[in-house]
Write an enzyme that holds these catalytic residues in place. Sequence first.
Site, PDB file in Angstrom:
ATOM      1  N   THR A  94      37.489   5.754  -7.948  1.00 42.40           N
ATOM      2  CA  THR A  94      38.867   6.311  -7.832  1.00 42.40           C
ATOM      3  C   THR A  94      39.773   6.614  -8.824  1.00 42.40           C
ATOM      4  O   THR A  94      40.197   5.427  -8.824  1.00 42.40           O
ATOM      5  CB  THR A  94      39.598   5.615  -6.165  1.00 42.40           C
ATOM      6  OG1 THR A  94      39.067   3.930  -6.500  1.00 42.40           O
ATOM      7  CG2 THR A  94      38.435   5.837  -5.064  1.00 42.40           C
ATOM      8  N   LYS A 136      40.103  -5.969   3.224  1.00 46.82           N
ATOM      9  CA  LYS A 136      39.793  -4.858   2.760  1.00 46.82           C
ATOM     10  C   LYS A 136      38.894  -4.692   3.560  1.00 46.82           C
ATOM     11  O   LYS A 136      38.128  -2.788   3.945  1.00 46.82           O
ATOM     12  CB  LYS A 136      39.100  -4.799   1.443  1.00 46.82           C
ATOM     13  CG  LYS A 136      40.073  -5.081   0.217  1.00 46.82           C
ATOM     14  CD  LYS A 136      39.352  -5.012  -1.039  1.00 46.82           C
ATOM     15  CE  LYS A 136      40.756  -5.860  -2.211  1.00 46.82           C
ATOM     16  NZ  LYS A 136      41.398  -4.748  -2.245  1.00 46.82           N
ATOM     17  N   ALA A 145      45.571  -0.462   0.796  1.00 45.62           N
ATOM     18  CA  ALA A 145      44.825   0.323   1.550  1.00 45.62           C
ATOM     19  C   ALA A 145      44.296   1.524   1.724  1.00 45.62           C
ATOM     20  O   ALA A 145      43.611   1.953   1.826  1.00 45.62           O
ATOM     21  CB  ALA A 145      45.342   0.157   3.295  1.00 45.62           C
ATOM     22  N   ALA A 146      44.804   2.384   0.538  1.00 42.46           N
ATOM     23  CA  ALA A 146      44.359   3.742  -0.731  1.00 42.46           C
ATOM     24  C   ALA A 146      43.105   4.192  -0.230  1.00 42.46           C
ATOM     25  O   ALA A 146      42.516   4.770  -0.156  1.00 42.46           O
ATOM     26  CB  ALA A 146      45.225   4.685  -1.321  1.00 42.46           C
ATOM     27  N   GLY A 147      42.792   2.773  -1.222  1.00 35.42           N
ATOM     28  CA  GLY A 147      41.498   2.429  -1.514  1.00 35.42           C
ATOM     29  C   GLY A 147      40.352   2.364  -0.568  1.00 35.42           C
ATOM     30  O   GLY A 147      39.113   3.051  -0.130  1.00 35.42           O
ATOM     31  N   ASP A 148      40.683   1.957   0.381  1.00 39.42           N
ATOM     32  CA  ASP A 148      40.443   1.751   1.742  1.00 39.42           C
ATOM     33  C   ASP A 148      40.234   2.546   2.773  1.00 39.42           C
ATOM     34  O   ASP A 148      38.761   2.303   3.332  1.00 39.42           O
ATOM     35  CB  ASP A 148      40.963   0.488   2.775  1.00 39.42           C
ATOM     36  CG  ASP A 148      41.118  -1.455   1.378  1.00 39.42           C
ATOM     37  OD1 ASP A 148      39.987  -1.020   1.028  1.00 39.42           O
ATOM     38  OD2 ASP A 148      41.726  -1.760   1.960  1.00 39.42           O
ATOM     39  N   ASN A 165      42.412 -10.501   6.829  1.00 31.95           N
ATOM     40  CA  ASN A 165      43.642 -10.846   6.335  1.00 31.95           C
ATOM     41  C   ASN A 165      44.927 -10.419   7.475  1.00 31.95           C
ATOM     42  O   ASN A 165      44.939  -9.044   7.139  1.00 31.95           O
ATOM     43  CB  ASN A 165      43.507 -10.259   4.909  1.00 31.95           C
ATOM     44  CG  ASN A 165      42.588 -10.968   3.843  1.00 31.95           C
ATOM     45  OD1 ASN A 165      41.794 -11.840   4.287  1.00 31.95           O
ATOM     46  ND2 ASN A 165      42.636 -10.201   2.952  1.00 31.95           N
ATOM     47  N   MET A 166      45.486 -11.691   7.355  1.00 27.10           N
ATOM     48  CA  MET A 166      46.978 -11.200   7.232  1.00 27.10           C
ATOM     49  C   MET A 166      47.728 -11.107   6.758  1.00 27.10           C
ATOM     50  O   MET A 166      47.726 -11.290   5.265  1.00 27.10           O
ATOM     51  CB  MET A 166      47.410 -11.908   8.571  1.00 27.10           C
ATOM     52  CG  MET A 166      49.137 -11.568   9.128  1.00 27.10           C
ATOM     53  SD  MET A 166      48.608 -10.300   9.890  1.00 27.10           S
ATOM     54  CE  MET A 166      48.332 -10.732  11.563  1.00 27.10           C
TER      55      MET A 166
HETATM   56  O1  RIB Z   1      42.756  -3.115   0.074  1.00 27.33           O
HETATM   57  C1  RIB Z   1      44.433  -3.783   0.911  1.00 27.33           C
HETATM   58  C2  RIB Z   1      43.827  -5.462   1.257  1.00 27.33           C
HETATM   59  O2  RIB Z   1      43.846  -5.718  -0.200  1.00 27.33           O
HETATM   60  C3  RIB Z   1      45.536  -5.874   1.453  1.00 27.33           C
HETATM   61  O3  RIB Z   1      44.954  -5.626   3.299  1.00 27.33           O
HETATM   62  C4  RIB Z   1      45.484  -7.089   1.186  1.00 27.33           C
HETATM   63  O4  RIB Z   1      44.973  -8.040   2.506  1.00 27.33           O
HETATM   64  C5  RIB Z   1      44.301  -7.082   0.594  1.00 27.33           C
HETATM   65  O5  RIB Z   1      43.218  -7.633   1.298  1.00 27.33           O
END
Ligand code: RIB
Length: 305
Positions: free
Chosen positions: A222, A41, A251-254, A12-13
């Site tokens: 988490t 994600k 994006a902490a979870g990612d 995603n942007m």
């Molecule tokens: O987990 C964070 C992400 O969730 C963001 O970067 C956004 O694109 C959404 O998909």
Amino acid sequence: MQANVVVVGSLNMDLVTRAERLPQAGETLAGEWFGTVPGGKGANQAVAAARLGAAVAMIGCVGEDAYGAQLRQALLDEGIDCQGVDTAAGVSSGVALIVVDASSQNAIVIVAGGNGHLLPASVQRLDRLLQAADVIICQLEVPQATVAHTLARGRALGKTVILNPAPATGPLPADWFANIDYLIPNESEASALTGLPVASLQEAQAAASRLLVLGVGKVIVTLGAQGALFADGQGFAHFPATRVQPLDTTAAGDTFVGGFAAALAAGRSEREAIAFGQQAAAISVTRAGAQPSIPYLSELQGSTP
Ligand code: RIB
């Protein structure tokens, strides 16, 4: 390069603004900043795994627009194999509209765009990437049929299969659970999957137990500032969070999932991999944006995955 971590998921942007607080229904608020930031994600998890030591391939789909080219380039810049990132004609790329408030919480609206065109056939065409992987990661920002195919194929190939069930809106299909080695929800996702409240550690244990009964291998919930809960059917382990001053939790979870996968792929034990993912996620919340916030291996203590 032979990828040892393959991510099947979204790009995603992110169209991001910061505001004092999140708007209420019908309200207009003044934002303090605006930026376009690569996210999604799937792509975030791919970047995290790559920055934290893994050889990574991404399977995804962008739209035929400028964002699509930028999202692909962002992954290429990290050394990620993008042969599996298709371009769908006539649609936009995935977009996430994100507001971050003064307490670092966010609210996100997603438009799937190209992500909605990642079909099982695309993953079937790239089966050689799955065959070569050690760890396969999925999330829920691409069509369910694609996730179902990837989980089942990962299991058939004997790979380590991770599902980050995000975003979760309800229970998962019952036939997915047996194909998942590690299910990694946050509190709200664990609650959506089980119908149970998940705010405390005890509630996370109850939700994790329910998910184990459904057939998933192991569960890691988490819990933000409360750390992470690991459950494997033998017992539970709590991993407290490092205390940091959060700026933006996007994006902490990612970052956790990508770091966890990179460490597993490097042969670390699952408990070491959880601590490694947590260390990386703790750094990410002190920085703004999705992919820009994800740390490199050299920034982590010990600097080995
Ligand atoms: O987990 C964070 C992400 O969730 C963001 O970067 C956004 O694109 C959404 O998909």
